[in-house]
Design a protein around this motif. Structure first.
Motif, PDB file in Angstrom:
ATOM      1  N   VAL A  97      30.201 -26.352 -11.969  1.00 49.76           N
ATOM      2  CA  VAL A  97      30.043 -26.936 -13.307  1.00 49.76           C
ATOM      3  C   VAL A  97      31.147 -27.956 -13.574  1.00 49.76           C
ATOM      4  O   VAL A  97      30.899 -29.030 -14.147  1.00 49.76           O
ATOM      5  N   ASP A 101      30.692 -31.951 -14.387  1.00 53.13           N
ATOM      6  CA  ASP A 101      31.263 -32.568 -15.577  1.00 53.13           C
ATOM      7  C   ASP A 101      32.140 -33.769 -15.217  1.00 53.13           C
ATOM      8  O   ASP A 101      32.125 -34.785 -15.922  1.00 53.13           O
ATOM      9  N   TYR A 177      23.333 -23.573 -15.610  1.00 58.95           N
ATOM     10  CA  TYR A 177      24.272 -24.614 -15.207  1.00 58.95           C
ATOM     11  C   TYR A 177      24.199 -25.826 -16.134  1.00 58.95           C
ATOM     12  O   TYR A 177      25.230 -26.436 -16.454  1.00 58.95           O
ATOM     13  N   THR A 181      27.336 -26.988 -18.379  1.00 59.13           N
ATOM     14  CA  THR A 181      27.810 -28.362 -18.192  1.00 59.13           C
ATOM     15  C   THR A 181      27.882 -29.094 -19.519  1.00 59.13           C
ATOM     16  O   THR A 181      28.858 -29.795 -19.807  1.00 59.13           O
TER      17      THR A 181
END
Length: 307
Positions: A97, A101, A177, A181
């Motif tokens: 994650v 990002d 996810y 995120t």
């Protein structure tokens, strides 16, 4: 005179002694009573036995490593692959994650700092901030609706003929996810933006005039300046993702189990605060070790991250 003393004198000079004392007391109270003491109490609990109330403080109430041993070894002496595996999977998911990002937020932060101006910049900031006025749990349920079997994603995909039957995004952890995120995206964008904004635009233009490609400009000019911001954002996103509970509970599939869910079960379902504290301490130690490793990889110190 140290840098801290200079900063304190500068703050007092700008805002006055009253404001300095108030902020000092507030920070002291926050750190001691809301961070240090609860953590110390949890650490103490983790070395205790789970005893009936009548036995607390008695001869049976002694320090022990049983709660930590339970994490590593099962009752028959074999390796506790279940709990260790859950912790490992949680760390890997948090790293995944965090990397997503970084990949998403770096170009957004750069555009916001050096390309968007005036109304466009303000609209970008508003578009980033306003959705986070909605409660985190409501946003998690929105992602569940979005990725559900009868949700928007499956509806659009089936109507366009991209797939025939609904795809189970929940079981595949796509919703989890995606939700994680998005949940911490601001904590990645603004540290990177804060670092990249200090970059002199002339350096970029000079590199371009010398024939450097955009990839090389970012690798050799922008990224060295952005490193502290990336490290700061990655630290916050990783720590919060590894410690998330609401999103895994709402968006996680039947086969996914977050380590925080194990901690929650020990505290609330099993009423074993001692073992839950031990698991929480283990999670904290692993996260701190990752952050220290991250600092070594990015070659930044804690002061650079703090800025």
């Amino acid at each position: 005179m140290s840098a801290l003393s200079k900063a304190m004198h500068g703050f007092v000079g700008r805002h006055g002694m009253g404001a300095a004392v108030f902020i000092g007391v507030a920070v002291f109270f926050w750190v001691i009573f809301l961070i240090v003491l609860p953590q110390m109490a949890m650490l103490d609990y983790s070395f205790r036995n789970n005893l009936p109330v009548a036995d607390v403080g008695g001869p049976k109430d002694v320090y022990t490593l049983t709660n930590y041993a339970y994490f590593f070894f099962s009752a028959n002496g074999s390796i506790n692959t279940l709990d260790i595996g859950v912790l490992g999977n949680t760390m890997l998911a948090a790293i995944f994650v965090t990397l997503i990002d970084i990949a998403l937020c770096y170009p957004i932060a750069f555009i916001l700092a050096h390309s968007a101006t005036g109304v466009a910049a303000r609209l970008m900031v508003i578009g980033l901030i306003v959705p986070f006025w909605v409660n985190e749990i409501l946003r998690a349920f929105a992602f569940r609706v979005l990725f559900g079997a009868t949700g928007v994603i499956n509806g659009i995909g089936q109507s366009m003929g991209l797939w025939d039957a609904p795809i189970d995004f929940i079981r595949a952890d796509v919703a989890l996810y995606s939700g994680l995120t998005y949940a911490y995206i601001l904590l990645m964008i603004f540290p990177i933006y804060n670092a990249v904004e200090a970059l002199d635009r002339n350096q970029i233009e000079a590199a371009r005039d010398m024939g450097a490609s955009w990839w090389r400009v970012h690798w050799r000019v922008v990224l060295p300046i952005a490193k502290p911001g990336i490290a700061s954002g990655a630290t916050m996103v990783f720590m919060l993702t590894a410690g998330a509970l609401a999103a895994p509970q709402i968006l996680g599939g039947p086969s996914s189990l977050w380590f925080t869910q194990l901690i929650y079960q020990w505290f609330n379902q099993s009423a074993n605060w001692q073992r839950g504290s031990a698991y929480a301490v283990l999670l904290l130690v692993v996260c701190i070790c990752f952050v220290m490793l991250l600092m070594r990889v990015f070659k930044v110190n804690i002061g650079a991250i703090g800025r």
